[in-house]
Each structure stands twice: as C-alpha cells, then as structure tokens.
Write an enzyme that holds these catalytic residues in place. Structure first.
Site, mmCIF file in Angstrom:
data_model
loop_
_atom_site.group_PDB
_atom_site.id
_atom_site.type_symbol
_atom_site.label_atom_id
_atom_site.label_comp_id
_atom_site.label_asym_id
_atom_site.label_seq_id
_atom_site.Cartn_x
_atom_site.Cartn_y
_atom_site.Cartn_z
ATOM 1 N N ASP A 34 61.438 42.817 9.310
ATOM 2 C CA ASP A 34 62.216 44.051 9.481
ATOM 3 C C ASP A 34 62.600 44.664 8.124
ATOM 4 O OD1 ASP A 34 63.794 41.759 9.297
ATOM 5 O OD2 ASP A 34 65.317 42.437 10.720
ATOM 6 N N ASP B 264 68.715 40.526 -0.559
ATOM 7 C CA ASP B 264 69.257 41.287 0.552
ATOM 8 C C ASP B 264 70.772 41.197 0.458
ATOM 9 O OD1 ASP B 264 70.133 42.263 2.963
ATOM 10 O OD2 ASP B 264 68.962 40.894 4.210
#
Length: 255
Positions: free
Chosen positions: A246, A146
């Site tokens: 998420d 990420d």
DNA sequence: ATGGTTGCTTAGCAA
C-alpha cells in the site's frame, strides 16, 4: 549515492517486487519497514544474491525493519538502545558509506485517544530524545521510513477526510515537526515544495485509482547531506499492478 | 453509511 525507503507490508509477500526495485534502481541503501517476519524467515539469500548486505530487526507478524546496503554496514543498533525496552521492532540503524542511517517505522496510533495513540506520541518523543542523545545535527545522518504522519495538508489529497486521523492530528504533526526542528530536512519537500504527491494509498475504497493518498514516508537528512540532495522522487508505478504494497518507494539521490 | 482491503495466521488483529 541513491537511497530508497519503502514500507513493503510483508517482505515475503513483496520479495519479487523488491528484487525488481533493486534491479531497476540499483540503490546504494534501502530502508524497509513492515517486514512482518522474524529474522529466520527473512530472505537473506535472495537479497544477498542481488548484491546487498541485509541488517534486520524482525518481529513475528507485525512491524520489523531492515537496512539493505551495497557496502558493508558497521555499528548496527537495534531499537532505542536505552534503558527501557520497546516490545516492538521499529528501529534499526547502521553506519554506511560515512553516514549514519536510521530506518524507522513509527507507530500508526489507530485512533486519537486510544492506547496506541498514546504509544505513538510517546514513541515519537523517545525518538526525538534518541537524536538528542546519540546524534549531532552537524554530522551526516539520514532518517528514513514510514513516519505515519503527514506534515501538513499539502501532503494530503483530501485533508477534510483525514483531519481527525492519527496521520494528521495536530499533536502528531507537532511531534514530527519537533523531530525535524532538531536538525533534519525533508528532502522530498525541498524538491517538490508544491506538495500534492503521495507515498501511501489505502487498499480500500479505490484510494489509489482516485489518488486519495498521503505522503507519510520520508527521507530526512541533516544539513550537510540535504545540501547534496540532487533529486527526490516517489516511484508511484510500484503501487500499480498485482499485489502491490500500500506504500510506494521514496527515492533520493545525494551527490 | 463505523463500511472497504490486505497480510499474517487461521478468527481476529493491525494497518
């Protein structure tokens, strides 16, 4: 070889989903971010039973990264492995199946101009320096994780809503572009140059049903590996249903 | 309109 990167937003909350992902995709390597736990509460047994080694750099409550692999990893390194210490567990790497695999959770940065924003930009520069110092663009290397940056507006559903955010700010994009310019290829973009495909949707504001997403999770490969990439997809279905992360897993296959 | 949701930890922070 199949590799997955996935920000799970708590490994303990996502264990059942992770085991299903392992079962469904049978990846060779998995890079996980946001474990939100120390090693003592990491589910080594369940992941071991699924057939994976787990290399873990944990932290209580925040951050935490891990690399799962069918093959045994070697030369495991935690953090930047340089002179000054990073108080946050955001980086772990290992040698697996002939490639160097770096699992990274880049700082979010909160808001532009904040202390966390400064930390984010410094962290990204330090990551670039790590590549310069320890790695070679000519060697097989994967940087997965990420990055908390959307490279450009083709990776953002509603660019006008994110223009001033830490995920899209010019300096953050420049810092990530500099990392790519060192010698890494965005293999997902290679396969989907049209963009408009996302890996993260905020839990709030019905972002996922509206597909108000951003592509901030990346599989980056040096040329020798990027050339062998035969597919790259986002497992959007994994964002659906009860108690999703998420983020959705990003998956790439290399010949 | 500075909201809203989730997870960790238990009121507030981080994302």
């Amino acid at each position: 070889m199949k590799i997955i990167t996935w920000n799970v937003n708590s490994i303990r909350s996502r264990l059942e989903r992770l085991l299903r992902v392992l079962d469904r995709h049978r990846p060779d390597i998995v890079c996980l971010q946001e474990l939100k736990t120390l090693e003592d509460k990491f589910p080594f047994d369940e992941i071991g039973s699924a057939g994976y080694h787990a290399t873990v750099f944990g932290q209580k409550t925040y951050n935490g990264v891990a690399v799962l692999s069918k093959s045994e990893p070697s030369d495991i390194r935690h953090g930047f492995d340089d002179a000054s210490d990073d108080p946050q567990a955001r980086l772990i790497s290992a040698q697996i199946d002939g490639a160097r695999v770096i699992c990274a959770y880049f700082p979010n940065g909160d808001t532009v101009g904040s202390e966390k924003w400064t930390y984010k930009l410094e962290w990204m520069k330090r990551f670039h320096a790590l590549l310069e110092r320890d790695c070679y663009p000519s060697q097989p290397l994967l940087v997965c994780g990420d990055t908390n940056v959307a490279l450009d507006d083709s990776d953002v559903a509603n660019p006008q809503n994110w223009a001033g955010s830490v995920l899209c700010a010019r300096e953050a994009r420049k810092a990530l572009a500099d990392i790519l310019d060192w010698g890494l290829n965005d293999v997902f973009r290679q396969k989907h140059p049209e963009g408009r495909l996302y890996s993260w949707w905020d839990y709030r504001q019905l972002a996922f049903p509206k597909n108000d997403g951003l592509r901030i999770d990346h599989i980056l490969a040096t040329d020798v590996l990027a050339k062998k990439c035969v597919s790259a997809v986002i497992d959007r279905d994994e964002r659906k249903g009860q108690q999703p992360s998420d983020h959705a897993p990003v998956i790439a296959v290399f010949e």
